[in-house]
Design a protein around this motif. Structure first.
Motif, PDB file in Angstrom:
ATOM      1  N   LYS C 296       0.829  -1.199   0.000  1.00 37.69           N
ATOM      2  CA  LYS C 296       0.000   0.000   0.000  1.00 37.69           C
ATOM      3  C   LYS C 296       0.872   1.261   0.000  1.00 37.69           C
ATOM      4  CE  LYS C 296      -4.373   0.922   2.369  1.00 37.69           C
ATOM      5  NZ  LYS C 296      -4.940   0.560   3.672  1.00 37.69           N
ATOM      6  N   SER C 310       7.421  -8.297  10.519  1.00 35.38           N
ATOM      7  CA  SER C 310       5.967  -8.143  10.378  1.00 35.38           C
ATOM      8  C   SER C 310       5.513  -6.753  10.811  1.00 35.38           C
ATOM      9  CB  SER C 310       5.256  -9.218  11.198  1.00 35.38           C
ATOM     10  OG  SER C 310       5.747  -9.217  12.523  1.00 35.38           O
ATOM     11  N   GLU C 314       3.447  -4.186   8.522  1.00 29.64           N
ATOM     12  CA  GLU C 314       2.178  -3.668   9.039  1.00 29.64           C
ATOM     13  C   GLU C 314       2.160  -2.140   8.901  1.00 29.64           C
ATOM     14  OE1 GLU C 314      -1.181  -4.694   9.511  1.00 29.64           O
ATOM     15  OE2 GLU C 314       0.244  -6.358   9.750  1.00 29.64           O
ATOM     16  N   GLY C 318       0.362  -3.185   5.684  1.00 31.80           N
ATOM     17  CA  GLY C 318      -0.061  -4.578   5.813  1.00 31.80           C
ATOM     18  C   GLY C 318       0.378  -5.424   4.641  1.00 31.80           C
ATOM     19  N   GLU C 321      -2.403  -9.584  -0.006  1.00 27.54           N
ATOM     20  CA  GLU C 321      -2.944 -10.948  -0.015  1.00 27.54           C
ATOM     21  C   GLU C 321      -2.097 -11.903  -0.864  1.00 27.54           C
ATOM     22  OE1 GLU C 321      -5.158 -13.820   1.342  1.00 27.54           O
ATOM     23  OE2 GLU C 321      -5.284 -11.741   2.023  1.00 27.54           O
TER      24      GLU C 321
END
Lengths: 332, 314, 442
Positions: C296, C310, C314, C318, C321
């Motif tokens: 993003k 992670s 995040e 994030g 998928e």
């Protein structure tokens, strides 16, 4: 989330692939193909289609039933072998001979060595030489170029310019007497001469060569060394005695030299890896071509020259290594 | 211009004519004679040179080396620790004793034959076999990541812990199978583990090929019966178990069960010493993760737990 | 424009995060600090379970010559000292700290004021760099103080600062050069003093014109330093190639850059040197690029060492998928991660996310002997040959073909149209040849 993939670095890869390169080469052959279709008409188209189809067919048969391995006929390499084989035989060659040539090219020169990338000799050239030795009469009957002929047989045939010169000189004629019987150089460049299907037009082949250079399918070393050495050697002979030896430009634009230097000698599989190796290889090809053309029994020597130099490639690869970084210390 | 055409098309037949006319002439006899004499004398000269060279560079070797080499299997596997059968033969003849020398593929028979041929003595060696000490099949240690690249254990071992996540587990790319000269191993496609066939000669090539030392040369055992711990993971129980259902978790139950001190326990891992093990079959049932395998035993009276079929040697 | 002469490739640059300013990432709940974040001998832990530590406190001491100190990057309690899976999935010893507040060790200057005056002597600088655990921040993580000690009989005349960032995607050095240029320049002056050299060159590829401009505008205050724009070509950031490009000196095979009078440091290292020498701050945080086409907001974060990957992803919006591969480092030399929770270390220059369709190797075909790998090998080796020799276990022949010169830049595998695992096989060969060579020395 998907299962993560783990592999060693790097993690980005070039877009290039074997089949892209192969079809790129096929694409670059289109100008030469168009010229030959123009001059030799339907016969040239038939020979080309037959060669491509039978090369793919034999590769399929061998991979599927003899090796029982993966079938890779669509990676483009069989297509190239087919096109190149068609380009170096006369347009009026009986089609069954083309099929035999394809079998030899694919079966003998390529698959027996283990398939793509493992052959020592250029498959198309092996096929041509096999045909030349097996069917010398048919392989020496070159159709005369016309425009858009739809005839398949009974075409007017005649010798290639190289053969005319060779024969004439052998009969004791002077080069200057023979040359008027041969089309103008401009015509030769365009391809208006007797010869194999795809080798006639130097201009079309050079166009394809430039495309391949831009696309980096070939590098400049081999064609330059080959053509350059032919030019220099022929030039030396011509300077020695212009009555016996034809001028160097003639050597460049007739016969299979352009096709050989740009498409055959540069075949990735059967050419050296390092820059100096390529140059040596190109010069070797040029030297042998001139020796065979001028002193040998055949009017054309490109096929033999390249095949002979193919045999030397492993040796050249051993002898001419790329320059190693940090090999010789020089501080500037 | 047409004259030239005609000349060219007949060029090939002309060469034919040339040879034809040649054979017709009387010269043929002369040529035959010359070739016979010249080739014959060339051959004679070459033969003389070869003979002289052979004499000059003759190497005098102990003839017993040839005798011994003949008796050896000739597989050049290197299982004896020497560069090949010839090297072993030379060594035996040089040492004039068979102490500490063993030809694993040949076994006791071959060693006895050599001993009689040379008038030496040899001690019986227990037959051995390669044993794969991992049961981390795709089911027991499910893949957590996907590996791509050079499909060899050597490289993937240097890259990461393996698809199953166990840092000592079998990677499953078959370096051992590739190293086997005796066709005594194959990969089981379902489990992804190598399987040692009964014709294993315990040359040890697979032991060297495995980057994780999973394969061990163990005693073949009476009637090919063997008991061994099929795990070499030294991680703590919980960690090991997380990656693989059948890992040795280092609980030590087997050690307590064994009455012969055959089980060595260190670094969270049990190891059965095959020289001490009496094949009493007491330890396999107590292992909570079924990490101890027993092979080629007659089926026991039905046990309550359903033991997973050992994926090892059949 | 300068560049190194032979070999090299030009993969798509994809510097999508280059305009994202460096953001400070919040301190996570726990950090996992491996005791071996550098090349060489792992450090020895000097804290034990239950100890409370402050940020900047020494928690593991590098005692060997080629080793580096490790400091706590946060304040809190040592939860455990245990084996923790690293990016390759193998378990290595690490110190896990539960974060409580953000208290720093005394004597560390956390202000943003630029301290220009260099007060330390050359010897003190080297000691300080050693103490503060500074390693090469470009990714190789070689302890910096070792590089600062010029061996006897050798003389350095150039300090070369590597601002090339030739790896695609990565932008952390680029952002540093824009946002911490002055700190970096002071750091360079400190390194020049330590080495006793008069000249320093910052090599920057010309796909970062803003950085070149910015640094050039500041140079008047820093004598002896110059900026050299370089043509974009991978692997220009490799020490030997960079020296060749800038000075046309060729480091002999098997030798270090000092052989030709050069010492090479990364821009990130220079900033770290500044912080260590002027601010007394150990290496406990670094700039990490988090990027990827599906992400993003591709970002550059200032991250405490030990933060799980992670947390970075995040913060960058994030994990998408269809992520198929995570890479620690650049796409050419980075390591694929097996687990999303592996910690950021001193050498983590970037975290790369590849979507599923870009995560896979190309299908492998026969080698068509196109010779491209030999043509682009920056070390002038023949990868196709080395790969075949290593694959057939002909390791002596590999050595004769100079396999040990390979720096694993990955250009050969990148360029191969047949998708052959050239570098994989060469790496196997290198490790085997290394074993043979070590056995010979014994």
């Amino acid at each position: 989330m998907n299962i993560l993939t783990v592999s060693g670095s790097p993690h980005v890869y070039t877009e290039e692939s074997v089949s892209k390169i192969m079809y790129g080469v096929v694409l670059s052959l289109i100008p030469a193909a168009l010229v030959s279709f123009y001059f030799f008409g339907l016969a040239a188209i038939m020979v080309t289609i037959t060669a491509v189809a039978s090369c793919m067919f034999f590769e399929y048969i061998i991979q599927r039933y003899l090796i029982k391995g993966p079938v890779t006929i669509f990676d483009g390499s069989a297509v190239i072998t087919g096109v190149l084989l068609a380009f170096i035989v006369p347009a009026n060659l009986p089609l069954w001979m083309v099929v035999i040539g394809s079998l030899v090219s694919i079966g003998m020169a390529k698959m027996t060595f283990g398939g793509l990338g493992k052959n020592v000799f250029n498959p198309a050239l092996v096929g041509r030489v096999f045909l030349m030795i097996s069917f010398p009469v048919e392989m020496n009957m070159y159709p005369k170029p016309t425009s858009f002929s739809t005839q398949l047989t009974d075409i007017v045939t005649g010798p290639t310019p190289l053969a005319m010169v060779k024969e004439g000189v052998a009969q004791g004629e002077k080069v200057s007497d023979i040359l008027p019987e041969i089309p103008e150089y401009a015509n030769l460049l365009m391809g208006n001469m007797g010869g194999s299907v795809g080798e006639i037009s130097a201009i079309a082949i050079i166009l394809g060569g430039i495309y391949m250079l831009i696309k980096k399918y070939i590098t400049w070393e081999i064609p330059a060394a080959y053509i350059g050495s032919v030019f220099v050697l022929a030039g030396i002979l011509w300077l020695i005695d212009p009555t016996y030896y034809v001028d160097p430009f003639f050597h460049l634009i007739t016969g299979g030299l352009m096709l050989g230097a740009i498409y055959m000698a540069t075949d990735m599989v059967t050419s050296p890896m390092s820059r100096w190796g390529m140059i040596v290889y190109g010069i070797g090809c040029g030297f042998l071509t001139i020796v065979i053309r001028v002193f040998g029994a055949y009017p054309e020597g490109v096929a033999f020259a390249i095949l002979i130099m193919n045999a030397f490639v492993p040796l050249i690869n051993r002898g001419f290594k790329p320059k190693r970084f940090g090999e010789e210390v020089k501080n500037g | 211009m047409f004259s030239i055409f005609a000349r060219i098309t007949t060029q090939e037949s002309k060469t034919h004519d040339f040879f034809h006319s040649l054979t017709k002439q009387k010269q043929v006899n002369e040529i035959t004679l010359i070739s016979v004499i010249s080739l014959g004398s060339l051959g004679t000269i070459a033969a003389i040179i070869l003979y002289m060279v052979a004499q000059k560079f003759k190497v005098i070797e102990d003839p017993r080396i040839d005798i011994v080499e003949e008796k050896l299997p000739g597989a050049n596997c290197g299982g004896c620790g020497y560069a090949g059968c010839r090297a072993l033969a030379e060594e035996i003849v040089r040492k004039e004793s068979l102490d500490g020398i063993n030809c694993p593929p040949g076994g006791n028979e071959v060693m006895a034959e050599i001993a009689t041929a040379l008038g030496l003595e040899t001690t019986e060696q227990e037959p051995t076999i390669a044993v794969v000490r991992c049961s981390g099949s795709k089911e027991n240690a499910p893949p957590k990541v996907k590996y791509e690249g050079d499909m060899t254990c050597a490289f993937s071992h240097s890259l990461f812990s393996g698809e199953g996540g166990c840092p000592s587990g079998c990677l499953g790319y078959g370096d051992c199978v590739a190293s086997c000269d005796f066709d005594a191993m194959y990969m089981n496609d379902v489990t992804g583990l190598p399987i040692v066939k009964e014709n294993c000669v315990s040359c040890g090539a697979c032991v060297k090929a495995c980057p994780r030392n999973i394969i061990e040369i163990r005693k073949r055992g009476k009637k090919d019966r063997r008991i061994f711990v099929s795990c070499i993971n030294v991680e703590k129980g919980g960690v090991a178990r997380k990656n693989c259902k059948v890992a040795c978790i280092g609980c030590g139950k087997c050690v307590k069960e064994c009455k012969f001190d055959a089980i060595i326990f260190e670094n969270n891992l049990a190891y059965i010493d095959f020289n001490k093990c009496t094949l009493c079959r007491k330890c396999p049932p107590v292992c909570p993760t079924n990490a101890i395998h027993e092979l080629n035993f007659p089926p026991k009276k039905p046990r309550p737990e359903n033991k997973t079929e050992p994926a090892k040697a059949e | 424009m300068k560049t190194f002469k032979s070999g090299g490739v030009h993969p798509p640059e994809n510097k999508i995060s280059q305009s994202a300013a460096i953001e400070v990432l919040p301190v996570p709940e726990t950090v996992t600090i491996p005791i071996s974040q550098h090349l060489g001998v792992p450090a020895n832990p000097v804290v034990k379970k239950g100890d409370s530590v402050k940020a900047g406190q020494l928690i593991a001491k590098g005692e060997a010559f080629i080793s580096a100190n490790v400091h706590a990057s946060v304040s809190g309690t040592v939860q455990k000292i245990d084996e923790v899976a690293d990016s390759s999935g193998y378990r290595k010893k690490a110190i896990v700290i539960k974060v409580e507040g953000d208290e720093w060790e005394e004597g560390i200057d956390l202000s943003k004021d630029l301290v220009k005056d260099i007060t330390l002597s050359p010897k003190e600088i080297v000691t300080r760099i050693n103490e503060k655990g500074i390693v090469g921040m470009g990714g190789a993580t070689f302890p910096s103080h070792v590089k600062m000690m010029v061996p006897e009989g050798k003389k350095a005349d150039y300090l070369i600062i590597n601002g090339v960032e030739c790896e695609p995607y990565l932008t952390s050095d680029h952002r540093l050069m824009l946002e911490k240029a002055e700190e970096m320049l002071v750091g360079i002056r400190i390194q020049m003093r330590a080495l006793g050299v008069e000249k320093a060159i910052i090599g920057i590829e010309n796909n970062k014109p803003d950085a070149i401009e910015h640094i050039r505008s500041l140079l008047s205050d820093y004598p002896g330093i110059s900026v050299e724009p370089l043509k974009v070509k991978y692997p220009q950031g490799a020490e030997k190639q960079l020296i060749k490009a800038l000075l046309n000196r060729e480091v002999p095979s098997g030798k270090l850059p000092i052989e030709v009078g050069c010492v090479v440091h990364n821009v990130g290292t220079s900033v770290a040197v500044y912080e260590a020498a002027q601010k007394n701050k150990p290496l406990v945080e670094r700039v990490v690029t988090v990027t990827g086409k599906g992400l993003k907001s591709p970002s550059n974060f200032l991250v405490r060492i030990g933060t799980p990957v992670s947390a970075l992803i995040e913060a960058a919006g994030g994990i998408p998928e269809d992520t198929g591969k995570l890479v620690n480092g650049g796409p050419m030399m980075g390591k694929a991660l097996t687990d999303i929770n592996t910690p950021v270390t001193k050498g983590t220059s970037g975290i790369l996310l590849f979507p599923e369709q870009e995560a896979h190797r190309k299908p492998v075909h026969n080698c068509i002997r196109c010779g491209r790998c030999a043509g682009i090998c920056p070390m002038g080796l023949e990868p196709y040959l080395l790969a075949v020799l290593a694959g057939n276990k002909k390791f002596e022949d590999c050595e004769d073909e100079n396999i040990m010169d390979c720096m694993e830049c990955g250009s050969c595998l990148y360029i191969c149209p047949s998708g052959r695992p050239l570098l994989d096989q060469i790496r196997t060969g290198k490790s085997e040849v290394g074993k043979i060579m070590r056995a010979r020395h014994k």
